[in-house]
Structure formats: C-alpha cells, structure tokens
Design an enzyme around this catalytic site. Structure first.
Site, mmCIF file in Angstrom:
data_model
loop_
_atom_site.group_PDB
_atom_site.id
_atom_site.type_symbol
_atom_site.label_atom_id
_atom_site.label_comp_id
_atom_site.label_asym_id
_atom_site.label_seq_id
_atom_site.Cartn_x
_atom_site.Cartn_y
_atom_site.Cartn_z
ATOM 1 N N ASN A 63 -4.326 -15.470 1.577
ATOM 2 C CA ASN A 63 -3.833 -14.811 0.328
ATOM 3 C C ASN A 63 -4.911 -14.840 -0.536
ATOM 4 O O ASN A 63 -5.528 -13.872 -1.310
ATOM 5 C CB ASN A 63 -2.724 -15.584 -0.025
ATOM 6 C CG ASN A 63 -1.469 -14.739 0.428
ATOM 7 O OD1 ASN A 63 -1.578 -13.735 1.354
ATOM 8 N ND2 ASN A 63 -0.336 -15.524 0.367
ATOM 9 N N CYS A 118 3.351 -13.897 -4.117
ATOM 10 C CA CYS A 118 2.193 -14.809 -3.555
ATOM 11 C C CYS A 118 0.765 -15.008 -4.057
ATOM 12 O O CYS A 118 0.543 -16.126 -4.184
ATOM 13 C CB CYS A 118 2.210 -13.999 -1.998
ATOM 14 S SG CYS A 118 3.757 -14.622 -1.073
HETATM 15 C C1 UDX Z 1 1.093 -10.364 0.043
HETATM 16 C C2 UDX Z 1 0.379 -10.618 1.329
HETATM 17 O O1 UDX Z 1 -0.160 -9.409 1.872
HETATM 18 C C3 UDX Z 1 1.171 -11.359 2.440
HETATM 19 O O2 UDX Z 1 0.489 -11.371 3.582
HETATM 20 C C4 UDX Z 1 1.809 -12.532 1.888
HETATM 21 O O3 UDX Z 1 2.387 -13.123 2.817
HETATM 22 C C5 UDX Z 1 2.380 -12.459 0.572
HETATM 23 O O4 UDX Z 1 1.723 -11.937 -0.459
HETATM 24 P P1 UDX Z 1 2.891 -8.925 -1.045
HETATM 25 O O5 UDX Z 1 2.674 -9.836 -2.158
HETATM 26 O O6 UDX Z 1 4.114 -8.552 -0.752
HETATM 27 O O7 UDX Z 1 2.308 -9.718 0.114
HETATM 28 O O8 UDX Z 1 2.149 -7.511 -1.453
HETATM 29 P P2 UDX Z 1 0.642 -7.065 -1.157
HETATM 30 O O9 UDX Z 1 0.915 -5.616 -0.492
HETATM 31 O O10 UDX Z 1 -0.146 -7.785 -0.423
HETATM 32 O O11 UDX Z 1 0.184 -6.852 -2.593
HETATM 33 C C6 UDX Z 1 -0.055 -7.635 -3.579
HETATM 34 C C7 UDX Z 1 -0.509 -7.465 -4.969
HETATM 35 O O12 UDX Z 1 -1.972 -6.882 -5.014
HETATM 36 C C8 UDX Z 1 0.250 -6.235 -5.588
HETATM 37 O O13 UDX Z 1 0.419 -6.429 -6.844
HETATM 38 C C9 UDX Z 1 -0.642 -4.769 -5.038
HETATM 39 O O14 UDX Z 1 -0.487 -3.795 -5.844
HETATM 40 C C10 UDX Z 1 -1.918 -5.355 -5.327
HETATM 41 N N1 UDX Z 1 -3.041 -4.560 -4.520
HETATM 42 C C11 UDX Z 1 -3.013 -4.910 -3.128
HETATM 43 C C12 UDX Z 1 -3.915 -3.987 -5.126
HETATM 44 O O15 UDX Z 1 -3.969 -4.098 -6.470
HETATM 45 N N2 UDX Z 1 -4.995 -3.549 -4.496
HETATM 46 C C13 UDX Z 1 -4.771 -3.440 -3.300
HETATM 47 O O16 UDX Z 1 -5.855 -2.497 -2.540
HETATM 48 C C14 UDX Z 1 -3.941 -4.219 -2.546
#
Ligand code: UDX
Length: 436
Positions: free
Chosen positions: A212, A264
């Site tokens: 993470n 997370c």
């Molecule tokens: C994350 C991890 O991906 C997952 O493996 C873990 O177990 C839990 O945390 P999640 O929090 O559901 O999952 O969402 P994720 O799709 O990873 O996005 C997290 C945050 O990052 C969001 O606010 C998203 O908008 C942001 N993000 C993600 C970006 O700003 N840019 C990106 O390229 C990807």
C-alpha cells in the site's frame, strides 16, 4: 472445508462470500445483530458491485451463513479468519487500534476444538500474530493451533474480481501444516495458476503495508509531477504513458488527482511510519508521500480558486462525485472532505451529486452543501463544475446540455477524465491536473 470469518465489514464479507463461491462452507460472525439480520435478509452493509448477488447465491446453495454466535462457528471450523476492524487509534498518532482483534482472539481461543488455523486477514502491525498466539495460549493452554497472516489486496469497487483473480496470494505461516490448510482453501486459484507466495508471518504482515505504501508513493509521485507539468505547460497524461510503458515502472497508479483517500492508503502509510519509528528507523520516502498527499488537496483548493478568477465568494459550484473513488459509497478520507469545507469557508455555494455516496457524505461534510439526485440538476445555474470522482456516468457528459443549464463555463476536472482540447472545443474554460 469449514471456514469461519469473524467480522462482516468490507474485508470479512467479501472474503467469506468468495470462499463460499470457491465451494467451502463459510460462517460469517458479527456482534452487530442489526448487520446480521440485514444480511440474512439480503441487505448489504456496503455498496460493492456484484456482492449482493454472490451472497444470495451462496446462501441459497447452503454454503454461506451469518450468525452472531461465535462458539459453534469456531469450534467446527478448520480455519478462522480475523477480519475485524483496525481503525487508526483514537490518539490520532497513526497507530492501528487492535482492541477488536484482541477481543475477538480471546473469544475464539475459548472455543477452539481440534487443530485450527487462526488467520489474520485484517491489516495489522508487524508482530500482531505473535500477540494473537500468546493470547490464545494464555486463554486456552490446550488449544492446538497455528496463527497465520494472509493479507488482502482488494480494491473497493473491484473487490470480487480482485479476490477471484488475484495477481498473487501471500500466506505467512510458521508451519507446513498451516501452509497446507491455506493452500487447500485457495486451491481453486491454483487451477488458474495464481502464484502463492509463502513467507514467514512477520514478512506477510509487512508485505501488506509495503504494497500500500508503494502504491500511495506512486500516486504522490505522479501528483507532484502533474503540478510541475502545470507550471511548465507540459501534459502529465502523455508523460504517464511515456514512463508507464516501461515495464519496470508500469502504467497503473500513475493517474494524478486530488490526492489518494479511502480506508487503506491514508491509514496504512501512517501505521507503517509508526512501525518504522518503533524500530528506530525513519521511512523518509513514505513521510514525503504522506506530506505530498496533504499538499495535493490544498493545491486543489488553489486550483479551483484560480479557475474561478481568484475568488470563490458567492460562486455557485457544482460538485460531481464525493466518494474517494468510484463504485463505492465510502467517504473515508475522501479528498472532498478537505477540499469542500475550504471552498465553503471562502463563501462558495455548493450543490453536489454522487451516485452512491450522499448518505455517507451528509455525515462528514458541512450541512450547508445541497444534494441533488441528478448530475445535471447539480450543474443548474452553476458558475463552475468540479469533477471530483470519476464515476462512469460523468465520463460522457452532454456538453451542450451542460452549457445550456450552467451560468458560467468553468470546468475543473480533478481526475483528468476529459482532455483540454475537447473541452476547449466544446466551449469550456477547462482546468485539469497537469494537463494545461
Ligand atoms: C487500496 C489498494 O489498492 C488495495 O490493494 C488495498 O488492499 C486497499 O487499498 P482502495 O483503497 O479500495 O484499495 O482503492 P484504490 O483503487 O487503490 O485507490 C485508492 C485511492 O488512490 C483513491 O482515492 C484513488 O482515487 C487514488 N488513486 C488511485 C489515484 O489518485 N491515482 C491512481 O492512479 C490510483
């Protein structure tokens, strides 16, 4: 196999349901009578695409059940998964609050019969499994058990697919016997040739935080580069393609935005910093990741203000999307929680739309925000539209309709859903993140 899951939050419910879909017999236990009654009626505590249908199917086929009674569920299980919440502690110092884990462990310990593997599925600090083992030994000296760590890597909104088709499964065990139980549980994935990474327990615990923290770092990295693109007049979307196609870098998690949020990344990056601190080490890259993320949200407020000509007072703003990402109703650490109050404070009027997040949003956002059920309705008479979360339904907005109902023509796209060229051609005064 007979599996019991303690905790029907996001992780527990998805894990239990997917194990049942693998063919195992799963009992999900939760203390919250209301939650269990709802689940028995098919009412989900969270919005997760596909989950309700999978729960219904597996309940009907007799492989999935829900109960508040832990005793029978634990004594008959070959594996008990701990999936209770580990919120940031109330001290606000980044430590994970393990009260629920330890309480559940005590209750489980008293009910163990025959060899059982207790598996930490919640994200817990390194060393928690040792504590869980100690509590079990103290509570029930005769218990025959192993404690394992099996971190989840599920993304909200895509959790079922992530569970059924993972890139890898990490199992942290201290004995071959525990490894065999976990390998049996995940056997359906071997058929899809999913790699299983066996580690010791501490390594598995740390792997989750490292994964993470790395992903959060990638996001903070591209967010900083996006701001540099803004200053230089370069395009971060093309840049991300240019670097992402290098297999060593990879194209995923290189999308700039208003900062990462959710349950997370914010919590786990802070917890990892605390873990390092406890071991007398500093993780300077992760510290910078956290700082950059906070700064990114503040930069978005400035970006919006600049797009409005330097003053948001009295402006009517339409906000599309409130949740931290699409396909969820989760508002935890959503950038909107920081950005919108800052705009309201300077006198902006906000009307917001979100396909799933409004009832959660009402708890965490100022009451002065108005909510509407239709995206275009939010934009009526607006001076500016702020696209905050990239829900699919905002990806193909009807520009003519939008211009007709808006008062102004400012469009601030915090997710780079659109390109400057198409928006300028459509007659909008467009601002993206690093795409000027
Ligand atoms: C994350 C991890 O991906 C997952 O493996 C873990 O177990 C839990 O945390 P999640 O929090 O559901 O999952 O969402 P994720 O799709 O990873 O996005 C997290 C945050 O990052 C969001 O606010 C998203 O908008 C942001 N993000 C993600 C970006 O700003 N840019 C990106 O390229 C990807």
């Amino acid at each position: 196999m007979k599996i019991t899951i303690i905790g029907t939050g996001y992780v527990g419910l998805v894990t239990g349901t997917c194990f049942a879909e693998f063919g195992h017999h799963v009992t999900c236990v939760d203390k919250d009578q209301n939650k269990i009654s709802n689940l028995l009626e098919g009412i989900m505590p969270i919005y997760e695409p596909g989950l309700d249908l999978l729960v219904e199917k597996n309940c009907k086929e007799g492989r999935l059940s829900f109960t508040t009674t832990l005793a029978e569920a634990v004594s008959s299980a070959e594996a008990v998964f701990l999936a209770v919440g580990t919120p940031s502690s109330r001290r606000g110092d980044g430590y994970a609050d393990l009260t629920y884990i330890y309480e559940a462990t005590k209750e489980i310990a008293a009910e163990l019969k025959g060899y059982t593997v207790i598996v930490d599925k919640s994200t817990v600090p390194v060393g928690t499994a040792d504590q869980v083992a100690r509590i079990i030994r103290e509570t029930n000296p005769d218990a025959e058990f192993d404690v394992a760590s099996n971190p989840e890597f599920l993304r909200e909104g895509a959790a079922i697919n992530d569970f059924m088709r993972p890139d890898r499964v990490v199992i942290g065990v201290e004995s071959d016997r525990a490894e065999n139980v976990l390998r049996d549980i995940y056997k359906p994935l071997f058929l899809r040739e999913t790699p299983i990474v066996r580690t010791d327990v501490k390594t598995a615990e740390l792997t989750k935080y490292a994964a993470n923290a790395f992903l959060a770092t990638k996001i903070s990295f591209i967010n900083e580069i996006a701001l540099l693109c803004d200053s230089i007049g370069a395009n971060v979307t093309d840049l991300a393609k240019g670097i992402g196609m290098d297999g060593r870098i990879g194209s995923k998690f290189l999308h700039p935005g208003p900062g990462y949020g959710g349950s997370c990344f914010p919590k786990d990056t802070l917890a990892l910093l605390r873990i390092a601190q406890e071991h007398g080490q500093s993780l300077r890259i992760i510290e910078a990741t956290v700082e950059v993320n906070a700064a990114q949200k503040a930069m978005m407020v400035k970006k919006i203000r600049d797009a409005l000509g330097g003053d948001e007072a009295g402006k009517k703003l339409a906000v599309l999307g409130l949740t931290f990402k699409p396909e969820t109703d989760d508002m935890r650490d959503a950038p909107a929680i920081t950005i919108l109050p800052a705009l309201l404070e300077k006198g902006a009027n906000i009307t917001a739309h979100d396909p799933q997040g409004v009832s959660e949003a009402k708890h965490v956002l100022p009451q002065t925000i108005s909510y509407v059920e239709d995206a275009y309705e939010a934009c009526r008479d607006a001076d500016a539209v702020i696209l905050m979360t990239e829900w699919n339904q905002y990806r193909a907005l009807d520009f003519d309709r939008l211009k007709e109902i808006m008062k102004g023509n400012v469009f601030i796209d915090l997710r780079n859903v659109y390109t400057p060229k198409e928006m300028q051609e459509a007659g909008f005064d467009y601002t993206g993140v690093g795409t000027c």
